[in-house]
Design a protein around this motif. Structure first.
Motif, PDB file in Angstrom:
ATOM      1  N   GLY A 104      -0.573 -12.676  -4.942  1.00 57.79           N
ATOM      2  CA  GLY A 104      -1.696 -13.074  -4.093  1.00 57.79           C
ATOM      3  C   GLY A 104      -2.232 -11.890  -3.310  1.00 57.79           C
ATOM      4  O   GLY A 104      -3.451 -11.688  -3.206  1.00 57.79           O
ATOM      5  N   SER A 105      -1.329 -11.082  -2.770  1.00 61.99           N
ATOM      6  CA  SER A 105      -1.728  -9.893  -2.008  1.00 61.99           C
ATOM      7  C   SER A 105      -2.401  -8.861  -2.907  1.00 61.99           C
ATOM      8  O   SER A 105      -3.422  -8.274  -2.538  1.00 61.99           O
ATOM      9  CB  SER A 105      -0.515  -9.255  -1.320  1.00 61.99           C
ATOM     10  N   LEU A 106      -1.836  -8.627  -4.084  1.00 58.95           N
ATOM     11  CA  LEU A 106      -2.438  -7.675  -5.016  1.00 58.95           C
ATOM     12  C   LEU A 106      -3.851  -8.096  -5.395  1.00 58.95           C
ATOM     13  O   LEU A 106      -4.776  -7.274  -5.412  1.00 58.95           O
ATOM     14  CB  LEU A 106      -1.571  -7.527  -6.272  1.00 58.95           C
ATOM     15  N   SER A 107      -4.025  -9.374  -5.674  1.00 62.21           N
ATOM     16  CA  SER A 107      -5.336  -9.892  -6.049  1.00 62.21           C
ATOM     17  C   SER A 107      -6.353  -9.699  -4.928  1.00 62.21           C
ATOM     18  O   SER A 107      -7.471  -9.229  -5.155  1.00 62.21           O
ATOM     19  CB  SER A 107      -5.213 -11.375  -6.413  1.00 62.21           C
ATOM     20  N   LYS A 108      -5.952 -10.036  -3.702  1.00 64.55           N
ATOM     21  CA  LYS A 108      -6.846  -9.901  -2.548  1.00 64.55           C
ATOM     22  C   LYS A 108      -7.163  -8.434  -2.282  1.00 64.55           C
ATOM     23  O   LYS A 108      -8.313  -8.075  -2.039  1.00 64.55           O
ATOM     24  CB  LYS A 108      -6.219 -10.544  -1.322  1.00 64.55           C
ATOM     25  N   MET A 109      -6.148  -7.582  -2.327  1.00 60.34           N
ATOM     26  CA  MET A 109      -6.361  -6.157  -2.080  1.00 60.34           C
ATOM     27  C   MET A 109      -7.255  -5.535  -3.149  1.00 60.34           C
ATOM     28  O   MET A 109      -8.088  -4.677  -2.852  1.00 60.34           O
ATOM     29  CB  MET A 109      -5.032  -5.413  -2.017  1.00 60.34           C
ATOM     30  N   GLU A 110      -7.096  -5.980  -4.386  1.00 60.47           N
ATOM     31  CA  GLU A 110      -7.951  -5.463  -5.454  1.00 60.47           C
ATOM     32  C   GLU A 110      -9.392  -5.918  -5.229  1.00 60.47           C
ATOM     33  O   GLU A 110     -10.329  -5.120  -5.335  1.00 60.47           O
ATOM     34  CB  GLU A 110      -7.448  -5.918  -6.826  1.00 60.47           C
ATOM     35  N   ASP A 163     -10.804  -6.628  -2.444  1.00 62.66           N
ATOM     36  CA  ASP A 163     -11.333  -5.936  -1.261  1.00 62.66           C
ATOM     37  C   ASP A 163     -11.451  -4.430  -1.448  1.00 62.66           C
ATOM     38  O   ASP A 163     -11.923  -3.724  -0.561  1.00 62.66           O
ATOM     39  CB  ASP A 163     -10.466  -6.244  -0.035  1.00 62.66           C
ATOM     40  N   GLY A 164     -10.979  -3.915  -2.588  1.00 61.07           N
ATOM     41  CA  GLY A 164     -11.147  -2.501  -2.896  1.00 61.07           C
ATOM     42  C   GLY A 164     -10.074  -1.574  -2.347  1.00 61.07           C
ATOM     43  O   GLY A 164     -10.243  -0.351  -2.364  1.00 61.07           O
ATOM     44  N   LEU A 165      -8.939  -2.126  -1.882  1.00 62.94           N
ATOM     45  CA  LEU A 165      -7.862  -1.290  -1.352  1.00 62.94           C
ATOM     46  C   LEU A 165      -6.977  -0.721  -2.452  1.00 62.94           C
ATOM     47  O   LEU A 165      -6.349   0.323  -2.278  1.00 62.94           O
ATOM     48  CB  LEU A 165      -7.003  -2.072  -0.366  1.00 62.94           C
ATOM     49  N   ILE A 166      -6.907  -1.433  -3.562  1.00 64.21           N
ATOM     50  CA  ILE A 166      -6.145  -0.982  -4.721  1.00 64.21           C
ATOM     51  C   ILE A 166      -7.004  -1.202  -5.955  1.00 64.21           C
ATOM     52  O   ILE A 166      -8.000  -1.913  -5.910  1.00 64.21           O
ATOM     53  CB  ILE A 166      -4.795  -1.722  -4.879  1.00 64.21           C
ATOM     54  N   LEU A 177       0.827  -1.210   0.000  1.00 60.70           N
ATOM     55  CA  LEU A 177       0.000   0.000   0.000  1.00 60.70           C
ATOM     56  C   LEU A 177       0.859   1.257   0.000  1.00 60.70           C
ATOM     57  O   LEU A 177       0.539   2.238  -0.676  1.00 60.70           O
ATOM     58  CB  LEU A 177      -0.956   0.015   1.190  1.00 60.70           C
ATOM     59  N   LEU A 178       1.950   1.243   0.742  1.00 58.91           N
ATOM     60  CA  LEU A 178       2.852   2.393   0.772  1.00 58.91           C
ATOM     61  C   LEU A 178       3.379   2.695  -0.630  1.00 58.91           C
ATOM     62  O   LEU A 178       3.378   3.843  -1.077  1.00 58.91           O
ATOM     63  CB  LEU A 178       4.004   2.120   1.746  1.00 58.91           C
ATOM     64  N   CYS A 179       3.813   1.654  -1.324  1.00 58.64           N
ATOM     65  CA  CYS A 179       4.354   1.837  -2.677  1.00 58.64           C
ATOM     66  C   CYS A 179       3.290   2.314  -3.656  1.00 58.64           C
ATOM     67  O   CYS A 179       3.582   3.109  -4.552  1.00 58.64           O
ATOM     68  CB  CYS A 179       4.956   0.532  -3.184  1.00 58.64           C
ATOM     69  N   LEU A 180       2.072   1.831  -3.493  1.00 60.72           N
ATOM     70  CA  LEU A 180       1.030   2.127  -4.473  1.00 60.72           C
ATOM     71  C   LEU A 180       0.362   3.485  -4.268  1.00 60.72           C
ATOM     72  O   LEU A 180      -0.670   3.768  -4.870  1.00 60.72           O
ATOM     73  CB  LEU A 180      -0.010   1.008  -4.496  1.00 60.72           C
ATOM     74  N   GLN A 181       0.982   4.344  -3.490  1.00 59.71           N
ATOM     75  CA  GLN A 181       0.494   5.712  -3.407  1.00 59.71           C
ATOM     76  C   GLN A 181       0.703   6.424  -4.744  1.00 59.71           C
ATOM     77  O   GLN A 181       0.132   7.471  -4.995  1.00 59.71           O
ATOM     78  CB  GLN A 181       1.167   6.457  -2.250  1.00 59.71           C
ATOM     79  N   GLN A 207      -2.878   1.112  -8.340  1.00 56.75           N
ATOM     80  CA  GLN A 207      -2.757   2.280  -7.470  1.00 56.75           C
ATOM     81  C   GLN A 207      -3.705   2.108  -6.287  1.00 56.75           C
ATOM     82  O   GLN A 207      -4.752   1.477  -6.395  1.00 56.75           O
ATOM     83  CB  GLN A 207      -3.081   3.572  -8.210  1.00 56.75           C
ATOM     84  N   ILE A 208      -3.318   2.697  -5.162  1.00 58.72           N
ATOM     85  CA  ILE A 208      -4.121   2.640  -3.950  1.00 58.72           C
ATOM     86  C   ILE A 208      -5.436   3.400  -4.166  1.00 58.72           C
ATOM     87  O   ILE A 208      -5.481   4.376  -4.908  1.00 58.72           O
ATOM     88  CB  ILE A 208      -3.316   3.210  -2.756  1.00 58.72           C
ATOM     89  N   THR A 209      -6.504   2.937  -3.530  1.00 53.18           N
ATOM     90  CA  THR A 209      -7.798   3.617  -3.574  1.00 53.18           C
ATOM     91  C   THR A 209      -7.970   4.446  -2.300  1.00 53.18           C
ATOM     92  O   THR A 209      -7.129   4.390  -1.396  1.00 53.18           O
ATOM     93  CB  THR A 209      -8.947   2.599  -3.642  1.00 53.18           C
ATOM     94  N   GLU A 210      -9.083   5.149  -2.218  1.00 52.86           N
ATOM     95  CA  GLU A 210      -9.378   5.917  -1.006  1.00 52.86           C
ATOM     96  C   GLU A 210      -9.487   4.984   0.205  1.00 52.86           C
ATOM     97  O   GLU A 210      -8.959   5.288   1.277  1.00 52.86           O
ATOM     98  CB  GLU A 210     -10.668   6.712  -1.177  1.00 52.86           C
ATOM     99  N   LEU A 211     -10.129   3.833   0.014  1.00 54.76           N
ATOM    100  CA  LEU A 211     -10.231   2.856   1.104  1.00 54.76           C
ATOM    101  C   LEU A 211      -8.845   2.371   1.512  1.00 54.76           C
ATOM    102  O   LEU A 211      -8.537   2.268   2.705  1.00 54.76           O
ATOM    103  CB  LEU A 211     -11.104   1.668   0.690  1.00 54.76           C
ATOM    104  N   GLY A 212      -7.994   2.085   0.546  1.00 55.27           N
ATOM    105  CA  GLY A 212      -6.628   1.669   0.845  1.00 55.27           C
ATOM    106  C   GLY A 212      -5.862   2.729   1.614  1.00 55.27           C
ATOM    107  O   GLY A 212      -5.111   2.429   2.547  1.00 55.27           O
ATOM    108  N   SER A 213      -6.063   3.981   1.238  1.00 58.30           N
ATOM    109  CA  SER A 213      -5.420   5.096   1.954  1.00 58.30           C
ATOM    110  C   SER A 213      -5.917   5.188   3.383  1.00 58.30           C
ATOM    111  O   SER A 213      -5.142   5.461   4.304  1.00 58.30           O
ATOM    112  CB  SER A 213      -5.677   6.419   1.226  1.00 58.30           C
TER     113      SER A 213
END
Length: 105
Positions: free
Chosen positions: A53-59, A61-64, A20-24, A77-83
């Motif tokens: 695996g993490s990217l897929s799960k985060m996508e 779940d709407g974090l990226i 998430l830090l990187c995907l700002q 890229q990170i979403t508002e929820l991810g931020s």
């Protein structure tokens, strides 16, 4: 933010935190691996299976979110929820650091 997201992502794993830090800013998977290696002086190394695996799960779940594909590399890229999740984790880490300082360690 719903309770599922809080339960799954707070506290975060180091891998999740650094992704998430990187995907700002928009980035593809290999660039994330390189950036994390640089940020942590090689202490945290993310393998391909863990990363994707993490990217897929985060996508899911709407974090990226998927932004684009360039040279067969998916850009995320990170979403508002991810931020929001990253900000919660930042507060948690800051609280732990303050507590460590107060105790005198």
């Amino acid at each position: 933010m719903d309770s599922h997201i809080r339960k799954v992502y707070v506290p975060m794993t180091e891998t999740g935190f650094y992704i998430l830090l990187c995907l700002q800013k928009p980035m593809h998977g290999y660039a994330i691996v390189q950036k994390v290696d640089s940020l942590t002086d090689g202490v945290v190394r993310i393998g391909a299976g863990t990363l994707y695996g993490s990217l897929s799960k985060m996508e899911k779940d709407g974090l990226i979110r998927f932004m684009d594909e360039q040279d067969k590399r998916k850009i995320y890229q990170i979403t508002e929820l991810g931020s929001d999740v990253l900000a919660l984790e930042k507060k948690r880490i800051e609280r732990m650091y303050r507590n460590l300082e107060e105790v005198g360690q």
